[in-house]
Design an enzyme around this catalytic site. Structure first.
Site, PDB file in Angstrom:
ATOM      1  N   HIS A 165       0.732  -1.215  -0.085  1.00  0.00           N
ATOM      2  CA  HIS A 165       0.065   0.013  -0.014  1.00  0.00           C
ATOM      3  C   HIS A 165       0.934   1.207   0.005  1.00  0.00           C
ATOM      4  O   HIS A 165       1.553   1.394  -0.828  1.00  0.00           O
ATOM      5  CB  HIS A 165      -1.056  -0.331   1.150  1.00  0.00           C
ATOM      6  CG  HIS A 165      -2.002   0.871   1.197  1.00  0.00           C
ATOM      7  ND1 HIS A 165      -2.400   1.848   0.260  1.00  0.00           N
ATOM      8  CD2 HIS A 165      -2.886   1.136   2.197  1.00  0.00           C
ATOM      9  CE1 HIS A 165      -3.495   2.458   0.372  1.00  0.00           C
ATOM     10  NE2 HIS A 165      -3.616   2.204   1.861  1.00  0.00           N
ATOM     11  N   HIS A 208      -2.360  -2.278  -9.948  1.00  0.00           N
ATOM     12  CA  HIS A 208      -3.490  -1.656  -9.061  1.00  0.00           C
ATOM     13  C   HIS A 208      -4.865  -2.244  -8.853  1.00  0.00           C
ATOM     14  O   HIS A 208      -5.092  -2.965  -9.880  1.00  0.00           O
ATOM     15  CB  HIS A 208      -3.789  -0.201  -9.522  1.00  0.00           C
ATOM     16  CG  HIS A 208      -4.221   0.719  -8.397  1.00  0.00           C
ATOM     17  ND1 HIS A 208      -5.695   0.726  -8.021  1.00  0.00           N
ATOM     18  CD2 HIS A 208      -3.555   1.628  -7.410  1.00  0.00           C
ATOM     19  CE1 HIS A 208      -5.641   1.492  -6.900  1.00  0.00           C
ATOM     20  NE2 HIS A 208      -4.715   2.005  -6.533  1.00  0.00           N
ATOM     21  N   ASP A 233       2.781   5.514  -7.036  1.00  0.00           N
ATOM     22  CA  ASP A 233       3.957   5.263  -6.407  1.00  0.00           C
ATOM     23  C   ASP A 233       5.097   5.069  -7.189  1.00  0.00           C
ATOM     24  O   ASP A 233       6.213   5.267  -6.588  1.00  0.00           O
ATOM     25  CB  ASP A 233       3.664   4.113  -5.406  1.00  0.00           C
ATOM     26  CG  ASP A 233       2.820   4.566  -4.292  1.00  0.00           C
ATOM     27  OD1 ASP A 233       2.990   5.552  -3.864  1.00  0.00           O
ATOM     28  OD2 ASP A 233       2.118   3.632  -3.887  1.00  0.00           O
TER      29      ASP A 233
HETATM   30  N1  ACO Z   1       4.762  -7.005 -10.813  1.00  0.00           N
HETATM   31  C1  ACO Z   1       4.526  -8.460 -11.378  1.00  0.00           C
HETATM   32  N2  ACO Z   1       3.415  -9.030 -11.487  1.00  0.00           N
HETATM   33  C2  ACO Z   1       2.388  -8.550 -10.785  1.00  0.00           C
HETATM   34  C3  ACO Z   1       2.246  -7.369 -10.300  1.00  0.00           C
HETATM   35  C4  ACO Z   1       3.375  -6.506 -10.445  1.00  0.00           C
HETATM   36  N3  ACO Z   1       3.488  -5.303  -9.580  1.00  0.00           N
HETATM   37  N4  ACO Z   1       0.852  -6.794  -9.855  1.00  0.00           N
HETATM   38  C5  ACO Z   1       0.209  -8.234 -10.085  1.00  0.00           C
HETATM   39  N5  ACO Z   1       0.831  -8.966 -10.659  1.00  0.00           N
HETATM   40  C6  ACO Z   1       0.250 -10.119 -11.039  1.00  0.00           C
HETATM   41  C7  ACO Z   1       0.254 -11.207 -10.249  1.00  0.00           C
HETATM   42  O1  ACO Z   1       1.367 -11.868 -10.079  1.00  0.00           O
HETATM   43  C8  ACO Z   1      -1.013 -11.795 -10.785  1.00  0.00           C
HETATM   44  O2  ACO Z   1      -0.563 -12.692 -11.778  1.00  0.00           O
HETATM   45  P1  ACO Z   1      -1.087 -14.189 -11.980  1.00  0.00           P
HETATM   46  O3  ACO Z   1      -2.780 -13.861 -12.353  1.00  0.00           O
HETATM   47  O4  ACO Z   1      -0.412 -14.879 -13.149  1.00  0.00           O
HETATM   48  O5  ACO Z   1      -1.085 -14.988 -10.877  1.00  0.00           O
HETATM   49  C9  ACO Z   1      -2.028 -10.989 -11.312  1.00  0.00           C
HETATM   50  O6  ACO Z   1      -0.884 -10.029 -11.653  1.00  0.00           O
HETATM   51  C10 ACO Z   1      -2.884 -10.310 -10.305  1.00  0.00           C
HETATM   52  O7  ACO Z   1      -2.335  -9.694  -9.118  1.00  0.00           O
HETATM   53  P2  ACO Z   1      -3.026  -9.437  -7.728  1.00  0.00           P
HETATM   54  O8  ACO Z   1      -1.904  -9.706  -6.655  1.00  0.00           O
HETATM   55  O9  ACO Z   1      -4.093 -10.602  -7.665  1.00  0.00           O
HETATM   56  O10 ACO Z   1      -3.789  -8.294  -8.181  1.00  0.00           O
HETATM   57  P3  ACO Z   1      -4.406  -7.125  -6.959  1.00  0.00           P
HETATM   58  O11 ACO Z   1      -5.211  -6.544  -7.612  1.00  0.00           O
HETATM   59  O12 ACO Z   1      -4.770  -8.130  -5.845  1.00  0.00           O
HETATM   60  O13 ACO Z   1      -3.026  -6.423  -6.507  1.00  0.00           O
HETATM   61  C11 ACO Z   1      -1.558  -4.693  -6.226  1.00  0.00           C
HETATM   62  C12 ACO Z   1      -2.678  -5.116  -6.735  1.00  0.00           C
HETATM   63  C13 ACO Z   1      -1.334  -5.194  -4.615  1.00  0.00           C
HETATM   64  C14 ACO Z   1      -1.087  -3.029  -6.272  1.00  0.00           C
HETATM   65  C15 ACO Z   1      -0.328  -5.501  -7.017  1.00  0.00           C
HETATM   66  O14 ACO Z   1      -0.541  -5.048  -8.344  1.00  0.00           O
HETATM   67  C16 ACO Z   1       1.151  -5.174  -6.273  1.00  0.00           C
HETATM   68  O15 ACO Z   1       1.467  -5.717  -5.554  1.00  0.00           O
HETATM   69  N6  ACO Z   1       1.872  -4.246  -6.919  1.00  0.00           N
HETATM   70  C17 ACO Z   1       3.245  -3.950  -6.553  1.00  0.00           C
HETATM   71  C18 ACO Z   1       3.072  -3.104  -5.175  1.00  0.00           C
HETATM   72  C19 ACO Z   1       2.494  -1.573  -5.466  1.00  0.00           C
HETATM   73  O16 ACO Z   1       2.947  -0.982  -6.414  1.00  0.00           O
HETATM   74  N7  ACO Z   1       1.572  -1.139  -4.594  1.00  0.00           N
HETATM   75  C20 ACO Z   1       1.026   0.292  -4.756  1.00  0.00           C
HETATM   76  C21 ACO Z   1      -0.382  -0.002  -5.092  1.00  0.00           C
HETATM   77  S1  ACO Z   1      -1.194   1.763  -5.126  1.00  0.00           S
HETATM   78  C22 ACO Z   1      -1.304   2.300  -3.729  1.00  0.00           C
HETATM   79  O17 ACO Z   1      -1.391   1.765  -2.767  1.00  0.00           O
HETATM   80  C23 ACO Z   1      -1.289   3.902  -3.801  1.00  0.00           C
END
Ligand code: ACO
Length: 429
Positions: free
Chosen positions: A273, A312, A368
């Site tokens: 987050h 996201h 971010d």
């Molecule tokens: N890098 C690589 N792969 C990713 C990423 C990433 N940053 N984010 C998601 N994926 C992939 C997952 O591995 C998953 O792949 P699969 O379906 O093949 O298993 C798919 O995309 C879906 O991922 P989820 O975790 O289910 O997506 P969710 O919507 O729950 O997660 C999140 C959103 C937590 C932001 C995620 O994209 C992430 O971890 N990003 C990196 C951390 C980040 O930048 N957070 C900031 C969020 S914005 C904020 O808080 C202001």
């Protein structure tokens, strides 16, 4: 929504276990999951529940604060597009908008600024409290604790049903967050605490408390002052994210706003987050050079780790805040000079946006991805990034806290669970 609200249609459900059919009213594109409870196998059955880990498709409240359309990349506060607010308003005006529903008139803005300015100092004992932390304490840990500790200084805050009391705590929190944040930073640096300067703007004063050294009067660079203000606006609210939902949930127990906001800060601290911008910077440093990017991206695609600052839960095409922030970055670099990390970030972005893995997973840079590089260029250390996010998010948290308290439909939050543990068993005699 009142009970008189007309349903726009019904959802017909047939339970194959019993053959019985049900009509569930659809209002505002949603059914009430409580309506599922009438669906039972027999009279002893508890009734059907919805199972939604991580609340991916469950609305927990009705809100008129922030509108997001993740597919179209739309973000609006109280109806105003984020692009207009970030371009033409300042953070305190936007805070007023989030909290009251309207932008302030010039007179209201004057009074609002005066009220906030009047509360920027923190009790000297809070200073001592911050002094008690170890020199390498993470400023987010200090923030979580100091915000929670404020409740002990303002015991009246418990009277959450009193609108005047609520307003006073809202003003205090918005006013004191930059002071606590800057003091936490100066404690970590072993520097004296620079007190607030009432003649400066909200962000100008924050820069003053961060950077003032021996000069009698600190004069913030107007471009950096404005850039920081825009960053705070972009972070001011984002509807039911993890920290805001935490604020609402803790607030639903009628805890005071300091305790509730301390919990919201704790939720924001997590690397998925508000901690993400810190992780972005660490990632860019780990990558080190543009030449290492293809190998790094390959490892992300193999699932070794995530590309921080990408993806996201809501935005699946682009994050409108990321686009605005990219422009801010250019302005900041004209003052501070270009960071070599920006070149790595831009190249990661270029490669990822063309790569099948990121395109098919709908992974785009989020807010971010750039905010960390800007903060770093301003000279703000990585550990302070989530703290800055918290300052920006404060009015949003408070607007949601108050909205939740005033919503006659809200009760103490209490999700259900699906128990999957052992059936009853007994201790051996
Ligand atoms: N890098 C690589 N792969 C990713 C990423 C990433 N940053 N984010 C998601 N994926 C992939 C997952 O591995 C998953 O792949 P699969 O379906 O093949 O298993 C798919 O995309 C879906 O991922 P989820 O975790 O289910 O997506 P969710 O919507 O729950 O997660 C999140 C959103 C937590 C932001 C995620 O994209 C992430 O971890 N990003 C990196 C951390 C980040 O930048 N957070 C900031 C969020 S914005 C904020 O808080 C202001």
């Amino acid at each position: 929504m009142t009970e008189e609200a007309a349903a726009e249609g019904t959802l017909s459900v047939t339970d194959s276990r019993t053959g019985r059919s049900y009509q569930l009213p659809i209002i505002d594109g949603a059914i009430r999951t409580l309506d599922l409870r009438q669906i039972k196998v027999d009279a002893d059955d508890f009734g059907l529940m919805g199972y939604d880990p991580a609340f991916q498709n469950t609305a927990s409240c009705r809100s008129d604060i922030t509108y997001i359309d993740g597919d179209k990349g739309i973000l609006r506060y109280r109806g105003y597009p984020i692009e207009e607010l970030a371009g033409r308003r300042n953070f305190l005006e936007v805070s007023h908008l989030l909290l009251t529903g309207e932008l302030p008139s010039p007179e209201e803005q004057r009074d609002w600024v005066a009220e906030i300015t009047n509360h920027t100092f923190i009790h000297e004992s809070i200073k001592k409290f911050i002094d008690g932390f170890h020199h390498d304490a993470h400023p987010m840990g200090m923030l979580v604790s100091a915000v929670g500790a404020l409740s002990t200084f303002y015991p009246e805050a418990k009277q959450v049903q009193d609108p005047e009391v609520r307003h006073r705590q809202i003003v205090r929190l918005i006013a004191k967050m930059p002071t606590i944040a800057a003091f936490a930073y100066r404690h970590a640096m072993g520097l004296y605490y620079a007190y607030p300067d009432d003649e400066l703007s909200y962000t100008g004063n924050f820069l003053n408390m961060m950077w003032r050294a021996t000069e009698l009067k600190y004069r913030p660079d107007p471009i950096l002052e404005r850039a920081l203000d825009v960053l705070l606006i972009l972070h001011a609210d984002h509807e039911q994210n993890c920290s805001t939902s935490t604020m609402r949930l803790v607030g639903s127990s009628q805890a005071d706003p300091y305790s509730s906001m301390s919990a919201a800060c704790a939720a924001l601290y997590g690397p998925l987050h508000g901690g993400a911008n810190e992780q972005v910077l660490r990632m860019l440093r780990t990558v080190g050079t543009v030449g290492n990017i293809p190998d790094y991206i390959q490892r992300v695609k193999q699932g070794e780790f995530r590309l921080m600052g990408f993806g996201h839960r809501v935005y699946k095409n682009f994050d409108p805040r990321a686009q605005l922030i990219k422009k801010v970055a250019e302005q900041v670099f004209e003052v501070t000079g270009r960071s070599p990390l920006l070149d790595i970030a831009l190249e990661i972005e270029r490669i990822a946006l063309e790569d099948d893995y990121f395109v098919s997973h709908k992974l785009y840079p989020n807010v971010d991805f750039y905010s960390g590089i800007i903060y770093l260029a301003m000279g703000i250390p990585v550990e302070m990034f989530p703290v800055l996010f918290a300052i920006g998010r404060t009015p949003g948290w408070l607007a949601h806290w108050e909205e939740g308290l005033l919503d006659p439909e809200q009760k103490i939050g209490r999700p259900r669970q699906l128990y999957v543990g052992p059936a009853q068993r007994h201790l051996e005699s």
